[in-house]
Design an enzyme around this catalytic site. Structure first.
Site, mmCIF file in Angstrom:
data_model
loop_
_atom_site.group_PDB
_atom_site.id
_atom_site.type_symbol
_atom_site.label_atom_id
_atom_site.label_comp_id
_atom_site.label_asym_id
_atom_site.label_seq_id
_atom_site.Cartn_x
_atom_site.Cartn_y
_atom_site.Cartn_z
ATOM 1 C CE1 TYR A 177 6.771 -12.655 -1.811
ATOM 2 C CE2 TYR A 177 8.240 -11.017 -3.792
ATOM 3 C CZ TYR A 177 8.038 -11.955 -1.898
ATOM 4 O OH TYR A 177 9.555 -12.386 -1.502
ATOM 5 C CG ASP B 121 3.804 -4.789 -4.300
ATOM 6 O OD1 ASP B 121 4.531 -3.772 -5.599
ATOM 7 O OD2 ASP B 121 3.779 -5.348 -4.151
ATOM 8 C CE LYS C 214 11.212 -7.609 -8.683
ATOM 9 N NZ LYS C 214 10.310 -8.067 -8.253
HETATM 10 C C1 LIG Z 1 10.509 -8.197 -6.676
HETATM 11 C C2 LIG Z 1 8.379 -8.114 -6.362
HETATM 12 C C3 LIG Z 1 8.538 -7.446 -4.494
HETATM 13 C C4 LIG Z 1 10.052 -7.857 -3.680
HETATM 14 O O1 LIG Z 1 10.927 -7.052 -3.909
HETATM 15 P P1 LIG Z 1 12.101 -8.026 -2.952
HETATM 16 O O2 LIG Z 1 13.069 -6.263 -4.110
HETATM 17 O O3 LIG Z 1 12.600 -9.209 -3.927
HETATM 18 O O4 LIG Z 1 11.904 -8.036 -1.540
HETATM 19 C C5 LIG Z 1 7.740 -6.552 -4.205
HETATM 20 N N1 LIG Z 1 6.506 -7.063 -4.620
HETATM 21 C C6 LIG Z 1 6.607 -7.474 -6.410
HETATM 22 C C7 LIG Z 1 5.238 -7.470 -7.215
HETATM 23 C C8 LIG Z 1 7.270 -7.598 -6.388
HETATM 24 O O5 LIG Z 1 7.227 -8.320 -8.055
#
Ligand SMILES: *Cc1c(COP(=O)(O)O)cnc(C)c1O
Length: 424
Positions: free
Chosen positions: A144, A239, A267
């Site tokens: 994701y 990511d 995060k």
């Molecule tokens: C949480 C997450 C996102 C999206 O971040 P948001 O701040 O919720 O838009 C993208 N990539 C990864 C791997 C994530 O865990």
């Protein structure tokens, strides 16, 4: 007058779609009548609007590496707020946070701050496309990267296929340039690169998958991606929104020794406030406006409250003792759960301070395998733990987020409650 949980949920649903501002918060996957509404948090615990206290293994899905309401973060945000909450102009705090990220993360020479992981991933894809002058990207099923159109895409049938929109509202054109392949399957990636390599801008990957539950990279997987990108001219994009500052100070790229071209952070880097980032080599990053032609902007980018919180947190993560502590506690949780779950059709995965208990005999290496997990059984475990004052992710396909605020007693109590559930 205080609302009952039923009244509150009814009101929420009347003014917010589905009653929540992000779907997983509805807790439908674990069969609750009403989701929890949180009032406050302290360390490893939060208290609901109804005054119930829970041990929190979600920690806002990862940002809170030091737990809720960390005193240093609270003080930094209060001090920043008193000086003005946003200027829409440059501040020293942004430069300080950027310098801290560049120092920590191996692939970063320059970094730009944004407000969410979604925005960072979307911007990194635009940069990769602009810099390579190519359109196609490869992503992995079960990974994701936020909800930008080009990334909200599922696999078609077959090993490596052009993507199909995974939500109404995503134009087929936006999905058609996204190729979806199975995680940990280097043969499928190589086949996709062979077929689409000439037009391939980037391979995006969660270097440790966290959004299908924790699925670690198989040995050699990240290395092979690096080689395929280098050979084809596509950019490798890690990511690290979850893994950044979690599995090591320098993220998965430090832990596994593979350096991507671009890195997405979020995060933890915002210290619990809305902040994310993307960065890489100077020669790539300098193609962003105003240095270069690729457009990207944000009114609240590098917001003073968020940078103050993020800086407080990442500076403290210079101390290797924090990662030693997280590793020790992560190992304690894992060892306890291994003993408690022995003989059951359960797979445990963990990389540092992120882990998942799958109701699945295993192996769990990709989305197809993970998806066979017994989600009903997981929902039952969730409800059992909740009845014992313990909150785990309200979905099988998420990670347990350890923080330094979790004590050995918290860990042991959680293990005992899992053992109790399995003994029933
Ligand atoms: C949480 C997450 C996102 C999206 O971040 P948001 O701040 O919720 O838009 C993208 N990539 C990864 C791997 C994530 O865990």
């Amino acid at each position: 007058m205080a609302l009952t949980p039923r009244e509150r949920w009814k009101q929420a649903q009347s003014v917010i779609p589905g009653g929540v501002n992000s779907p997983v918060r509805a807790m439908r996957a674990v069969g609750l009548d009403e989701p929890l509404f949180i009032d406050s948090g302290q360390g490893a615990y939060f208290t609901t609007a109804d005054g119930e206290r829970y041990l929190d293994w979600v920690q806002s899905w990862g940002p809170l590496i030091f737990g809720h309401a960390d005193p240093e973060v609270v003080a930094a945000v209060q001090a920043a707020a008193a000086k003005g909450t946003t200027f829409g102009a440059a501040t020293q705090l942004e430069v300080d946070l950027a310098a801290e990220l560049v120092d920590a993360v191996p692939s970063l020479e320059k970094v730009r701050l944004v407000s969410s992981g979604t925005e960072a991933a979307m911007s990194a894809v635009r940069l990769a496309r602009g810099a390579t002058r190519r359109d196609r990207i490869i992503k992995f099923a079960g990974n994701y990267h936020g909800h930008a159109d080009a990334l909200l895409v599922s696999a078609g049938s077959g090993l490596a296929t052009l993507g199909i929109p995974s939500s109404p509202g995503v134009p087929s054109g936006a999905a058609a340039d996204t190729i979806v392949v199975p995680y940990n399957d280097i043969t499928a990636v190589a086949e996709a690169v062979a077929r689409y390599g000439e037009g391939l801008a980037a391979i995006l990957v969660e270097p440790v998958a966290g959004n299908m539950g924790v699925v670690p990279p198989e040995p050699g997987f990240l290395d092979a991606l690096r080689k395929l990108c280098t050979a084809s001219g596509a950019l490798l994009v890690f990511d690290e929104v979850i893994t950044g500052f979690r599995v090591a100070r320098g993220g998965a790229q430090e832990r596994f020794g593979v350096t991507p071209d671009l890195t997405i952070l979020g995060k933890i880097v915002g210290g619990g406030l809305p902040l994310a980032a993307f960065g890489g080599r100077a020669e790539l990053m300098d193609q962003l406006a105003p240095a270069g032609a690729i457009y990207q902007a944000g009114t609240l980018s590098g917001n003073p409250l968020a940078t103050a919180a993020g800086l407080t947190v990442v500076r403290r993560l210079r101390d290797p003792g924090v990662y030693a502590e997280l590793e020790r506690k992560g190992a304690r949780l894992e060892a306890g759960l291994r003993e408690a779950t022995a003989g059951h059709e359960i797979s445990l995965t963990r990389v540092g301070a992120m882990s998942t208990l799958f109701f699945n005999p295993g192996p769990v290496r990709n989305w197809t395998e993970v998806a066979t997990s017994d989600t009903e059984r997981y929902a039952a475990l969730f409800r059992h733990l909740l009845s014992r004052g313990i909150y785990i992710a309200p979905s099988q396909f998420e990670a347990t987020m350890l923080s330094t605020a979790h004590s050995d007693a918290d860990i042991d109590r959680t293990v005992e409650a899992v053992a109790e559930f399995l003994g029933d």
